[in-house]
Enzyme design. Structure first.
Site, PDB file in Angstrom:
ATOM      1  N   PRO A 127      -9.042 -19.979  -5.745  1.00 33.05           N
ATOM      2  CG  PRO A 127      -8.677 -21.510  -4.007  1.00 33.05           C
ATOM      3  CD  PRO A 127      -9.760 -20.905  -4.854  1.00 33.05           C
ATOM      4  N   GLY A 130      -8.349 -16.363 -10.937  1.00 34.84           N
ATOM      5  CA  GLY A 130      -8.429 -14.940 -10.574  1.00 34.84           C
ATOM      6  C   GLY A 130      -8.739 -14.150 -11.830  1.00 34.84           C
ATOM      7  CB  ILE A 156     -15.471 -13.825  -0.708  1.00 41.48           C
ATOM      8  CG1 ILE A 156     -15.078 -14.939  -1.704  1.00 41.48           C
ATOM      9  CG2 ILE A 156     -16.899 -13.337  -0.954  1.00 41.48           C
ATOM     10  CD1 ILE A 156     -14.913 -14.490  -3.161  1.00 41.48           C
ATOM     11  NE  ARG A 267       8.726  19.082   8.047  1.00 38.88           N
ATOM     12  CZ  ARG A 267       9.451  18.780   9.103  1.00 38.88           C
ATOM     13  NH1 ARG A 267       9.006  19.058  10.317  1.00 38.88           N
ATOM     14  NH2 ARG A 267      10.626  18.206   8.957  1.00 38.88           N
ATOM     15  CD  GLN A 341       9.365  11.329  -2.193  1.00 39.13           C
ATOM     16  OE1 GLN A 341       8.940  10.228  -1.893  1.00 39.13           O
ATOM     17  NE2 GLN A 341      10.639  11.635  -2.169  1.00 39.13           N
ATOM     18  CD  GLU A 368     -15.413  -4.186  -8.051  1.00 40.82           C
ATOM     19  OE1 GLU A 368     -15.935  -3.669  -9.038  1.00 40.82           O
ATOM     20  OE2 GLU A 368     -15.879  -4.110  -6.901  1.00 40.82           O
ATOM     21  CB  THR A 370      -4.997  -6.721 -12.540  1.00 46.36           C
ATOM     22  OG1 THR A 370      -5.126  -7.412 -13.795  1.00 46.36           O
ATOM     23  CG2 THR A 370      -4.990  -7.737 -11.406  1.00 46.36           C
TER      24      THR A 370
END
Ligand code: COS
Length: 386
Positions: A127, A130, A156, A267, A341, A368, A370
Site C-alpha cells: 500500500p 509502489g 498482486i 466502414r 478514433q 512492472e 511506470t
C-alpha cells in the site's frame, strides 16, 4: 539457453494457431464472465506454456529472451488475461528462483512451475511502497530456523491462483540492502487474500491483496539463501519482465492496427470506405511506423539481454530494457487511442475489440514500473556512463 531453431519455429506457429483459433474466439466469454475457461487453462498446460522459460533440465522448454519476446508478441494479439494465467509463472513469479535460487530451490520448485502444477506470483508492491519499492514495510523477523512475516502486499497478479509467491520482505534495516526475497507457500497459516480488485480493464485477470499475519517461512526459503539480496533479485526479475511487457505491447498494437485496417476497409461514409480518406490513412500510417520502431527496439534489446549471463545484471542492458518498456508501452497507448478514433463511435462500444484493448492497454504503462520509473532508470544510467 535457447530452444533449437526448428523446434522453436514449430512452437511459435502452434502458439500463433492457438491464439487465432482458440483464444480470440473466447474473448467474448472472458469479457462476460471475467474468467479464463478451465479447458483453455488445460490446453495451455498441454502446450507447455507454463514452462516456456524454465530450462529443459527442470522440465521446461527453455526459451531464450529473444525467443520469449516473439512468443509474447503473438500472445499480445488477444485479450491480456490469457497470458496472465501463466505469465507470472514463467515470468516474474519464478524468475527469481531461476536467476538467484539455490540448487535445492531450483530442483524443488522449477519442475512444479514448468508443469503448471504450481502457479507462482510476484509480491513486491505494498500500500505505501509502489514506485519506491525499496521502502517496503513487510517485516520478516528471524525466530529459530524460520522467519515470521507480517505485512500487506497490494495488486498482486494471480494471487488467487497462486500456490506460492516470490515475496519481498524486510529482514534488515532501511533501504534496498535490508530486503530479502522469500518463497512463501500460499497455504501457509496466517496468509490471507483480500477481495479481487475491480479494474478498468484486463477482465479475466485476478489481482488482490496478500495479507501476512505471523506467517512462518523456513529460513531456507530465502531465495539464494543469503538475506539482504532480495531487492537486487526483484530488479533483475523486473528487467526481464519489462522486456516481455514491451513485446506484449507490440503484439497488442499489431492486433489493434489489424482491427482498424479491417474497419477502415469496411466502414463507408460519404459513399466510400473511410480507409480511402487520407486523414484515416495518416492515423494507420503513424501507428504502423511506431509499431515497427518499437518492435525493432524490443528485439535488439532482447539480443543484448541474451548476450549476458541470465543471473548477472548489467546496468547498460537494464537501461536499454527501460527504453524498450517506455517506448513500446507509450506507443501502444497512442496506437490504442488512434484505433478507437478510426472506429469513431463504434470504438467506444464494448462489442468492438478496440474498446477492450484500449482499456487493457492502459495498465501496461503502469505495471512492472511506470513510464516515469523507466525515465528515472534511463536518466540515472546516462549520467553515470562515461
Ligand atoms: N539489477 C540488479 N541490481 C539492481 C538493479 C537491476 N536492474 N537495479 C538496481 N539494482 C541494485 C543497485 O545496484 C543497488 O545496489 P547497491 O546498493 O549494491 O549499489 C540496489 O539495487 C538499490 O538500487 P537503487 O539505489 O537504484 O534503488 P532505488 O531505491 O533508487 O530504486 C527504482 C530505484 C525506482 C528504479 C526501483 O525502486 C524500481 O524499479 N521501482 C519500481 C518497482 C516496480 O517496477 N514495481 C512494479 C511491481 S511488479 S508489477
Amino acid at each position: 539457453m535457447a530452444l533449437d531453431t526448428e523446434s522453436f519455429g514449430i512452437l511459435l506457429s502452434t502458439i500463433q494457431r492457438f491464439v487465432r483459433e482458440r483464444l480470440v474466439p473466447a474473448e467474448n466469454h472472458l469479457e462476460e464472465h471475467d474468467e479464463v475457461p478451465a479447458d483453455i487453462v488445460q490446453d495451455m498446460k498441454d502446450l507447455g506454456l507454463f514452462g516456456l522459460t524454465v530450462p529443459e533440465e527442470y522440465g521446461g522448454i527453455g526459451l531464450s529472451t529473444s525467443q520469449e519476446v516473439l512468443v509474447n508478441y503473438e500472445l499480445g494479439q488477444t485479450a491480456a488475461a490469457f497470458r496472465s494465467v501463466f505469465g507470472t509463472n514463467i515470468g516474474i513469479g519464478s524468475q527469481g528462483i531461476l536467476m538467484d535460487g539455490t540448487p535445492e530451490q531450483k530442483a524443488h520448485y522449477l519442475p512444479l512451475v514448468a508443469s503448471g502444477e504450481l502457479v507462482m506470483s510476484f509480491a513486491l508492491t505494498e500500500p505505501d511502497a509502489g514506485t519506491d519499492a525499496a521502502s517496503l514495510k513487510t517485516r520478516a523477523e528471524l525466530d529459530g530456523d524460520h522467519y515470521v512475516l507480517n505485512g500487506t502486499k497490494r495488486f498482486i497478479t494471480n494471487a488467487p491462483r497462486a500456490g506460492a509467491f516470490t515475496l519481498m520482505a524486510r529482514t534488515g534495516g532501511a533501504g534496498a540492502g535490508g530486503v530479502s526475497s522469500f518463497i512463501v507457500e500460499a497455504n501457509s497459516p496466517g496468509l490471507k487474500l483480500g477481495k479481487n480488485d475491480k479494474k478498468m480493464g484486463q477482465r479475466g485477470t485476478q489481482t488482490c491483496d496478500v495479507i501476512l499475519e505471523d506467517v512462518r517461512v523456513p529460513a531456507a526459503n530465502i531465495i539464494g539463501g543469503v538475506p539482504g539480496q532480495g531487492f537486487k533479485t526483484a530488479m533483475k526479475v523486473l528487467d526481464r519482465g519489462r522486456l516481455n511487457i514491451s513485446a506484449f505491447s507490440c503484439g497488442m498494437a499489431a492486433r489493434i492496427l489489424d482491427e482498424s485496417r479491417r474497419y477502415a476497409r469496411e466502414r463507408k461514409q460519404f459513399g466510400k470506405p473511410i480507409g480511402e480518406f487520407q486523414l484515416i490513412q495518416a492515423m494507420l500510417a503513424d501507428s504502423q511506423a511506431e509499431l515497427m520502431a518499437a518492435w525493432a527496439l524490443v528485439r535488439e534489446v532482447a539480443e543484448r539481454f541474451d548476450g549476458k549471463p541470465a543471473h548477472v545484471s548489467d546496468p547498460d542492458v537494464s537501461m536499454r530494457v527501460s527504453c524498450a518498456k517506455l517506448f513500446a508501452t507509450e506507443m501502444l497507448g497512442r496506437v490504442a487511442d488512434r484505433g478507437v478514433q478510426v472506429h469513431g463511435g463504434s470504438g467506444y462500444i464494448n462489442e468492438y475489440p478496440v474498446e477492450r484493448f484500449y482499456r487493457d492497454a492502459r495498465l501496461l504503462r503502469l505495471y512492472e514500473g511506470t513510464t516515469q520509473v523507466q525515465q528515472l532508470i534511463i536518466g540515472r544510467e546516462l549520467l553515470r556512463q562515461d
